[in-house]
Design an enzyme around this catalytic site. Structure first.
Site, PDB file in Angstrom:
ATOM      1  N   HIS A  10       0.813  -1.226   0.000  1.00  0.00           N
ATOM      2  CA  HIS A  10       0.000   0.000   0.000  1.00  0.00           C
ATOM      3  C   HIS A  10       0.846   1.276   0.000  1.00  0.00           C
ATOM      4  O   HIS A  10       0.948   1.932  -1.023  1.00  0.00           O
ATOM      5  CB  HIS A  10      -1.013   0.024   1.156  1.00  0.00           C
ATOM      6  N   ASP A  27      -5.510  -7.924  -3.579  1.00  0.00           N
ATOM      7  CA  ASP A  27      -5.807  -7.666  -2.168  1.00  0.00           C
ATOM      8  C   ASP A  27      -7.132  -8.283  -1.734  1.00  0.00           C
ATOM      9  O   ASP A  27      -7.242  -9.499  -1.599  1.00  0.00           O
ATOM     10  CB  ASP A  27      -5.753  -6.164  -1.913  1.00  0.00           C
TER      11      ASP A  27
END
Length: 350
Positions: free
Chosen positions: A215, A266
């Site tokens: 991220h 994800d």
């Protein structure tokens, strides 16, 4: 004498020659069980979603993982992903089930086995770094390709990070960790340690050439400098980051620093590598107010080679692009890669 099957064979050859073979995409960050939340949690903020995710995690038996993950991995294969890094924190037996599911689905698999000291559910946690590393060695002994994955600076205190960072370096293993995903995470890290998350990774020996920071949507310039100096990578998950309201990655700042970028699905709210790559360039264009910040060739490299390097794999399957697909109609050969990234969805793969 005429061959009644000749026309069929010629037609088949024509179709095959209208395919383009490219490296398969590498999904460097997946939580396969979260696929079951698709469409169920469209409300609230990240922390509300996390509560629903934790409840779902608590329901995951080995049997549910084996069946559910196989389905998700087949969906990935159909979308052009031929390798996956599964960031796993559901327990040891469930890790074995995930590896079995990947084998049945025919996808190259790296188990990013999570270390969890505090928070979350009891099933996520190990009692000590030694217990965690013993589990890693057990998995390696079973022939499973494993990367170390201290879950986050929220879940792993500094002493855990030091032990895990040392082990990863000594054994040349990949190390993946969530960092700088949410402002609250950064605030809590500064309160506890006096420094930001990526700074803590650098201080504890968890930031190096085999590290992938997942991220980094709220990383500041000093933290990105540390990532660049360590020759580490960042895994961007744009569809999930958008869905969860995480913010977005400063893509152009990574490129300016020559930081390697890979992609992940994800939460699996969407499984489409082209959409992930397209959104990376879209973010860069919105932030810089110019086009072609990242070339199509570089984006495709983010989707394949950078992901493979992140997971420590040297070979993974190729995929074929259907050049007769409607979304590629009228495209010149020289423009195929750009058209693929900016004009196609995963259904272009065969």
């Amino acid at each position: 004498m005429s061959d009644p099957d000749a026309a069929t064979r010629v037609d088949t050859v024509a179709r095959v020659t209208n395919r383009l073979t490219i490296p398969g995409f590498v999904n460097a960050h997946s939580h396969a069980f979260q696929r079951a939340l698709r469409g169920r949690t469209e409300g609230g903020d990240f922390w509300t979603w996390r509560d629903a995710m934790i409840a779902l995690a608590d329901e995951q038996t080995s049997e549910r993982v084996r069946g559910g993950y196989e389905s998700v991995y087949r969906e990935m294969r159909a979308a052009g992903y031929t390798a996956v890094g599964e960031f796993h924190y559901l327990g040891f037996e469930q890790a074995l089930a995930a590896a079995e599911a990947a084998d049945v689905a025919g996808i190259t698999f790296v188990l990013l086995y999570a270390a969890y000291a505090r928070g979350g559910l009891e099933r996520f946690r190990q009692a000590s770094p030694a217990e965690y590393l013993n589990q890693v060695e057990n998995l390696l002994g079973r022939g499973i390709q494993v990367g170390l994955a201290p879950h986050s600076v929220r879940a792993c205190p500094a002493d855990w990070l030091r032990e895990i960072g040392r082990y990863a370096a000594e054994n040349a293993l990949p190390l993946h960790i969530h960092a700088d995903e949410q402002p609250r995470e950064i605030e809590e890290c500064v309160e506890e340690h006096g420094i930001r998350p990526i700074e803590l990774l650098a201080e504890t020996g968890c930031l190096g050439p085999r590290t992938t920071v997942v991220h980094a949507t709220h990383a500041d310039s000093a933290e990105l400098d540390l990532v660049a100096e360590a020759n580490a990578r960042i895994c961007a998950c744009p569809t999930t980051e958008a869905n969860l309201g995480d913010g977005f990655l400063a893509v152009e700042e990574l490129c300016e620093r020559s930081i390697g970028v890979c992609i992940g699905s994800d939460s699996n709210v969407r499984i489409d590598p082209l959409e992930e790559l397209r959104e990376l360039e879209g973010i860069a264009r919105r932030r810089t107010l110019r086009r072609n910040v990242i070339s199509p060739d570089t984006l495709l490299c983010f989707g394949s080679d950078e992901g493979a390097a992140s997971l420590g794999i040297e070979s993974w399957a190729e995929v074929e692009v259907d050049l007769e697909h409607d979304s590629l109609a009228g495209i010149d050969e020289a423009d195929v890669f750009a058209a693929l990234v900016f004009g196609c969805s995963a259904d272009v793969f065969v």
